[in-house]
Design an enzyme around this catalytic site. Structure first.
Site, PDB file in Angstrom:
ATOM      1  N   THR A   7       0.873  -1.178   0.000  1.00 44.53           N
ATOM      2  CA  THR A   7       0.000   0.000   0.000  1.00 44.53           C
ATOM      3  C   THR A   7       0.908   1.226   0.000  1.00 44.53           C
ATOM      4  O   THR A   7       1.524   1.557   1.018  1.00 44.53           O
ATOM      5  CB  THR A   7      -0.914   0.005   1.236  1.00 44.53           C
TER       6      THR A   7
ATOM      7  N   LYS B   6      -0.506   4.973   9.093  1.00 42.54           N
ATOM      8  CA  LYS B   6       0.254   5.124   7.846  1.00 42.54           C
ATOM      9  C   LYS B   6      -0.696   5.268   6.658  1.00 42.54           C
ATOM     10  O   LYS B   6      -0.526   6.136   5.799  1.00 42.54           O
ATOM     11  CB  LYS B   6       1.179   3.922   7.636  1.00 42.54           C
TER      12      LYS B   6
ATOM     13  N   LYS C 102      -6.455   1.496  -3.781  1.00 44.54           N
ATOM     14  CA  LYS C 102      -6.142   0.894  -2.477  1.00 44.54           C
ATOM     15  C   LYS C 102      -6.192   1.956  -1.371  1.00 44.54           C
ATOM     16  O   LYS C 102      -6.753   1.721  -0.291  1.00 44.54           O
ATOM     17  CB  LYS C 102      -4.758   0.234  -2.536  1.00 44.54           C
TER      18      LYS C 102
END
Lengths: 283, 283
Positions: free
Chosen positions: B85, B230, B161
């Site tokens: 990701t 994150k 994503k």
């Protein structure tokens, strides 16, 4: 919402005494099975069950306790099924007033749009006295696909309805933000909506609203932005009275308030949210 | 995520050259079908396909272009399937570097937790050159239940994503807020989650996370809050670089940042969001 529900009640064999602020609305119903009334009090006269579905708390209060309100005529042991999207405190107060008159008040807000009402696919959330639920059950069964009981506290079902409408608005805002992010990064909004709606988010909310939001499809107007703004205000108010900080309620409240400020109150709430996100992003 | 995917590749008949920063991880795999490697370069040596799945952009960059990186050994026409990701700009840069080396880079992030990986139920989103997709297809088919093509732009799949993980976090925040509002107004969180998860929001995200959020069930840790933070940072960054104001991204970013600040980085992201909302509301 009133018309498709009234038609289903007639189909189930009930005779209706109908009242609407706009009297001509009743012309859509088969006159053999209705009696047109001039006031809520007249509609509530002599019946076992009254159903009300109104714009807001104030309209419901006026229809229930006003000079020509339901409580003027509602007979003992009759049930007032209250389907409006309102604060739980309004249900608390009206429950007391009905008890004093010897009748029952049952909070019974529904989830589903007019097409769901037409297809008897509404979800009916109820809260209040067990006796009231027992009396109301056959009528509610003829309107929806399921009755969900949220207890005896009068306003429980109203809390669920407010929480649910908040979740729908937050979902729309979330989709509008995600699709706009995707669009500005070179992807096709419709493909993005189709992917999420058929995988992780394969629920009606994301499939139906997802398509409208992706295609910026705002017609016909199904639910007005000013009503969405009202529901956002209810969620905001309930978060305040129960001391529940809700950052996402703040966000959708601002979004709908801004839509009203821009003069979009009569547009569909999909437009208020989708166009609001797009305009903020300069697209 | 690496272990269940590696097992499925072995089950599909592939021999794997495996590398992980923690070498002992490979002990979970059948030694007859793997060769343990000491560096990414060694793992990428002599193969037609490399799969990488790493924590963040920097870890991927180091594994690809570092002194012992994949590009040191990857042969011409081989494909690097990049499942991390990361930002689309990282895929853009790595695509250029692979092209210069005569090999292919394919962005292929996946949706699904380790149990979905185990069951070959991952959704694989791909973007990049058609030749790379053709070469990668049999491998990706043995890992997931579907491959969705988001075009030739290298970072397209990374955008999806990031958008998807934002939608998951926003959905969790939305549920935590709604259930806490319901709880503080006298309703049962589990009943509320069950109602929404079986009606309007009957999608896996709301059913699975809904139950955890309703029950404040935070064990075992499936996805760490610091990784959620994150992902929130990636969404925030992408909204900035593409000039897309996203109020809900701001909200989930603040939520996860606060969790890290409170020392909850190692907890599950469900705990970060659910406990954060509850503590804000004094419950």
């Amino acid at each position: 919402m009133g018309i498709p529900m009234a038609k289903n009640l007639i189909a189930a064999g009930y005779h209706l005494q109908v009242y609407n602020r706009t009297h001509s609305k009743a012309d859509e119903l088969d006159s053999a099975h209705i009696t047109k009334c001039q006031t809520p009090a007249e509609a509530a006269s002599g019946v076992a069950i009254v159903i009300s579905i109104l714009t807001d708390d104030e309209a419901l209060r006026e229809s229930a306790v006003g000079d020509h309100g339901i409580l003027k005529t509602l007979q003992p042991n009759a049930v007032h099924i209250s389907m409006s999207t309102i604060l739980p405190e309004t249900s608390e107060k009206l429950t007391q007033l009905h008890e004093q008159a010897g009748s029952y008040y049952l909070a019974a807000p529904v989830f589903g749009r007019p097409d769901a009402a037409r297809a008897r696919k509404l979800w009916v959330c109820v809260s209040g006295k067990q006796q009231a639920k027992d009396i109301a059950k056959p009528v509610l069964d003829s309107l929806g696909q399921g009755i969900i009981d949220f207890g005896e506290t009068p306003g429980g079902a109203n809390v669920i309805k407010i929480a649910g409408n908040f979740m729908i608005m937050a979902s729309m805002e979330m989709m509008a933000e995600a699709y706009t992010l995707a669009e500005k990064n070179g992807l096709n909004r419709a493909q993005v909506a189709d992917f999420f709606g058929s995988t992780l988010f394969n629920a009606p909310i994301f499939q139906n609203y997802g398509k409208l939001i992706a295609n910026k499809d705002y017609q016909p107007v199904r639910f007005k932005s000013e009503l969405g703004y009202k529901d956002a205000r209810l969620a905001f108010k309930l978060s305040q009275t129960s001391s529940t900080p809700m950052p996402l309620v703040n966000a959708v409240h601002s979004r709908l308030l801004s839509a009203v400020a821009k003069g979009w109150g009569e547009t569909d709430w999909v437009e208020a949210i989708t166009r609001g996100v797009s305009e903020d992003a300069g697209v």
